[in-house]
Design a protein around this motif. Structure first.
Motif, short mmCIF file in Angstrom:
data_model
loop_
_atom_site.label_atom_id
_atom_site.label_comp_id
_atom_site.label_asym_id
_atom_site.label_seq_id
_atom_site.Cartn_x
_atom_site.Cartn_y
_atom_site.Cartn_z
N HIS B 104 0.79 -1.31 -0.04
CA HIS B 104 0.14 0.09 -0.09
C HIS B 104 0.74 1.28 0.10
CE1 HIS B 104 1.18 -0.37 4.07
NE2 HIS B 104 0.67 0.76 4.29
N PRO B 107 0.67 3.82 -5.00
CA PRO B 107 -0.49 3.56 -5.49
C PRO B 107 -0.22 3.14 -6.98
CG PRO B 107 -0.02 6.03 -5.48
CD PRO B 107 1.21 5.40 -4.82
N THR B 328 -14.88 1.22 4.60
CA THR B 328 -13.81 1.33 5.67
C THR B 328 -12.39 1.62 4.75
OG1 THR B 328 -13.95 -0.96 5.87
CG2 THR B 328 -14.48 0.43 7.80
N SER B 332 -9.13 5.62 3.68
CA SER B 332 -7.70 6.01 3.23
C SER B 332 -7.21 5.80 1.55
CB SER B 332 -6.73 5.22 3.96
OG SER B 332 -5.99 4.19 3.29
#
Lengths: 470, 334
Positions: B104, B107, B328, B332
């Motif tokens: 993560h 990107p 959820t 982010s």
């Protein structure tokens, strides 16, 4: 075939994987502590910049932590995989601190790290602060147990030989856990880890400040880093001194090899630098401090330090024919680089504190360059320190009890070890590139701003806390 | 020497803990290509195990260290003998662990694809090879008088061991998929439930064959009885999943893995590493164990630590009990 010698390959593999693993360990131990301190500062003062610092250095910490975890499993498996006869010989003793480490420290650390990373929005603030302290304590505790295990290899205590089984057996766990070498090695390792982490913090902070950015957060980070580096650097010399004394007691050969001292000498001098034949047996030119080696070994300037040749004679008498000295040019130079680089790091910290005293910020770009590029000093010092400790133990795997050549796995072929050595080298090499790139990218991005939100019914603002989401 | 018998079961307990817990991590990792239609799905899947995979993996470190401390001979024979298999497991665990943490951080979709691939391979390889390794332990290998196995990798890849590997692979896969249905919501939850019914049938067939083979060839009455319990639990888990009772299905699956591993340990008892060429060379609980003093020290430590460990790990699971949803994850940015 000579180059497929399983013993040599297994030794190279152990050295490579251990040095690599131990690049991440001190960063993890030191950084967890610093992050816990930043978070405590935020908890007590409510100043947002401490929260930013916690999250920023926490991010850098986690990039390292992942590498430390995965390369650590290799370490534990490797004793059995490559050193099965060693494992059979010492497992009764050596296994116990390893099991303690797992049961008491690793579980604790792994669980609370998970809670800390993902628990920002799920735990009350005080409890969340406790999780990073728990993780930090777990890391420090694990260091103690593995150092106790290692200390047995340097200075076997609390055991009895079982001739029927042909192995050493534990008779006194307290003696093993409180081995004088472990007691001296532990503060030395923890302080070294703090030096490693604070030098990195100084570097990152200096990089941002020298670019005129993130001053609010990076100035306190720089000062904390410099103070931490200086304090741990000074204490490091004291702990190194007590470790040296313990080492002379347990392994006089190692101290003799650290100076390439061939004959037993009273009032032995210590060479800061020397030029001689590669094996150190004869010297062309050197810079010497009179009496210093005697002082390091005995705390008196005219004390007697045993030399390699005399110890060799004594060891042949005690253990039979063989060469009982380590490779002296390795121990000689590793010992000097360890002390020298550590000292330079402490000097850099002192200079840094001077230049940034009050509210000053130096304009000279060389000062900043030095601050930025000093980060590897403690890390390299620590690596060569361990190379000194372990190479200085040779030819023994357990001092006085088992030679390294007798510890290797008899059933594992040279080809097997060559395959694993190549595989580890490749994977570790690629991961190192990825890790460093990520670390630099995250470090250069700087601390992220903290989103604030109004608390209901008042004008107070509270930071929005979000747990990590992968 | 009685404590050595206790430690045989403590080591068994630690491996059961490892397989039950990291087993579903492996399953979640392997399910990525089957369950995800986009990056958000993959992130949901990885986040179901995000806070816990590390503590789950720690079980193998503790199991290995306890094996070393309590049965040095077993540890030495097993780890040096199964050298290349363990090397593969280690490499897989390395790339898997790093991938969870690094995926993560960027990107870029090619970056993510790389790490997705490593998560899948890094989950499948240990899931397969742990089964191969344990089947070989039960079956026995050729040992010499100093308890050394030097036959290399190929003899370990025999039909019985490969079936064992396939069994753990499928058990962990289905275990992980049921975990996904328990920990996610919406489409993903439904997809996982359907996938578990498909893989569940295959798992039942393969696992039952393996347990029957184990019982007939290497087992005792007791190991056979426990194997039957494992099989019944597996079928119960399958039926409960069909009826959408995710929590119960997951619980029974965990129970299946625990009893299946227990059955292997019982089949092994009182050996720990039988020598297939000469029973005199077999490693047993008696001749492989540490001294009574070491085991006493270890027992006190385990008695102190294990309840504590179970308590704070249980609490951690409670803290992260909520389902992970696309919403959820989308909070982010990555």
């Amino acid at each position: 075939m000579e180059w497929l010698d399983p013993l040599a390959l297994a030794r190279w593999q152990f050295g490579l994987t251990t040095v690599y693993h131990f690049l991440f360990v001190p960063i993890t131990i030191g950084m967890a502590l610093v992050v816990a301190i930043f978070q405590t500062a935020w908890y007590r003062t409510d100043k947002t910049q401490y929260l930013q610092l916690t999250r920023f250095f926490g991010g850098l910490f986690l990039i390292n932590f992942a590498m430390g975890v995965v390369t650590g499993i290799v370490q534990e498996f490797q004793f059995g995989m490559n050193w099965s006869d060693y494992s059979r010989f010492v497992g009764d003793i050596f296994g116990a601190p390893l099991a303690f480490e797992g049961l008491l420290a690793f579980f604790f650390e792994a669980t609370f790290i998970g809670l800390w990373i993902f628990g920002w929005d799920k735990l009350p603030r005080g409890l969340h602060l406790a999780t990073i302290w728990c993780a930090s304590m777990g890391a420090i505790l694990s260091a103690y147990f593995i150092l106790a295990a290692n200390a047995f290899m340097q200075n076997p205590v609390g055991y009895a030989m079982n001739p029927e089984k042909g192995r050493a057996e534990l008779v006194d766990i307290v003696a093993v856990l409180f081995n004088p070498i472990a007691l001296a090695q532990f503060p030395h390792t923890i302080l070294g880890s703090i030096m490693v982490a604070t030098a990195i913090i100084v570097s990152v902070a200096a990089w941002h400040i020298s670019r005129g950015q993130h001053f609010e957060t990076m100035r306190p980070a720089l000062r904390l880093g410099l103070w931490g580096l200086l304090a741990s650097g000074v204490l490091m010399f004291i702990s190194g001194d007590s470790l040296g004394l313990a080492m002379v007691q347990a392994q006089p050969m190692k101290m003799a090899a650290a100076e390439s001292l061939y004959s037993t000498t009273a009032g032995a001098s210590f060479s800061i630098f020397s030029i001689g034949t590669p094996d150190g047996s004869s010297e062309i030119w050197s810079v010497r401090v009179p009496g210093l080696l005697s002082f390091l070994s005995t705390h008196t300037f005219n004390g007697t330090v045993e030399g390699i040749n005399d110890l060799q004679v004594a060891y042949v008498k005690a253990y039979g024919p063989g060469d009982y000295s380590p490779i002296t040019w390795v121990t000689y130079w590793a010992f000097r680089w360890m002390i020298g680089l550590g000292a330079v790091a402490a000097i850099v910290a002192t200079a840094g504190l001077f230049f940034t005293r009050g509210h000053r910020l130096p304009k000279n770009k060389w000062i900043w360059k030095i601050a930025i590029w000093s980060w590897p000093l403690p890390l390299i010092a620590m690596s060569v320190g361990w190379i000194f400790t372990e190479m200085g133990r040779q030819p023994w795997i357990v001092f006085g009890l088992l030679k390294t050549e007798a510890g290797v796995s008899p059933g594992v072929s040279g080809l097997d070890v060559l395959i694993s050595l190549i595989a580890f080298t490749l994977v570790y090499g690629i991961l190192a590139v990825v890790e460093v790139k990520l670390f630099l990218k995250t470090a250069q991005a700087g601390p992220a701003p903290i989103e604030m939100t109004k608390v209901d019914g008042s004008d107070d603002e509270q930071p929005v806390l979000v747990g990590t989401v992968y | 020497m009685d404590l050595a018998y206790l430690w045989f079961f403590i080591v068994g307990f630690l491996f059961i803990g490892y397989f039950v817990l990291d087993g579903f991590d492996f399953g979640v990792g392997m399910s990525l290509p089957f369950l995800s239609k986009d990056d958000t799905d993959r992130r949901v899947l990885i986040n179901t195990i995000g806070p816990i995979w590390d503590l789950n993996e720690t079980w193998v470190i503790v199991a290995g260290a306890s094996l070393f401390a309590a049965f040095p001979e077993w540890y030495a024979t097993l780890f040096s003998g199964f050298y290349l298999a363990l090397l593969l497991i280690l490499l897989a665990l390395i790339v898997r662990g790093v991938s969870f943490e690094y995926r993560h951080k960027n990107p870029d979709s090619r970056w993510k694809k790389w790490f997705d691939g490593m998560i899948i391979v890094g989950s499948a390889v240990p899931a397969l090879l742990w089964g191969v390794a344990f089947a070989n332990i039960v079956q026995g290998v050729e040992l010499d008088a100093s308890f050394t196995y030097s036959g290399g990798l190929l003899p370990l890849l025999n039909p019985y061991a490969l079936l064992g590997g396939l069994t753990t692979l499928l058990l962990f896969f289905t275990h992980g998929v049921i975990f996904v249905s328990l920990k996610t919501d919406g489409e993903l939850r439904e997809c996982a439930r359907v996938l578990a019914t498909k893989s569940g049938i295959l798992t039942i067939v393969v696992a039952a064959t393996f347990l029957v083979w184990t019982t007939l060839a290497y087992g005792s009455f007791l190991s056979g009885a426990v194997a039957v319990i494992a099989a019944v639990a597996l079928i119960a888990s399958y039926v409960l999943n069909l009826r959408g009772r995710e929590g119960w299905a997951f619980g029974f699956m965990a129970f299946t893995i625990a009893t299946a591993v227990l059955s292997l340990f019982l089949a092994l008892f009182p050996d720990v590493m039988p020598a297939s060429n000469n029973p005199a060379y077999s490693l047993t609980i008696e001749n492989a164990s540490s001294s009574n003093y070491t085991l006493t020290v270890m027992t006190w430590t385990a008695l102190f630590a294990l309840p504590l460990v179970l308590a704070y790990q249980g609490w951690t699971y409670w803290i992260f009990r909520k389902r992970v949803t696309r919403a959820t994850v989308l909070v982010s940015a990555h």
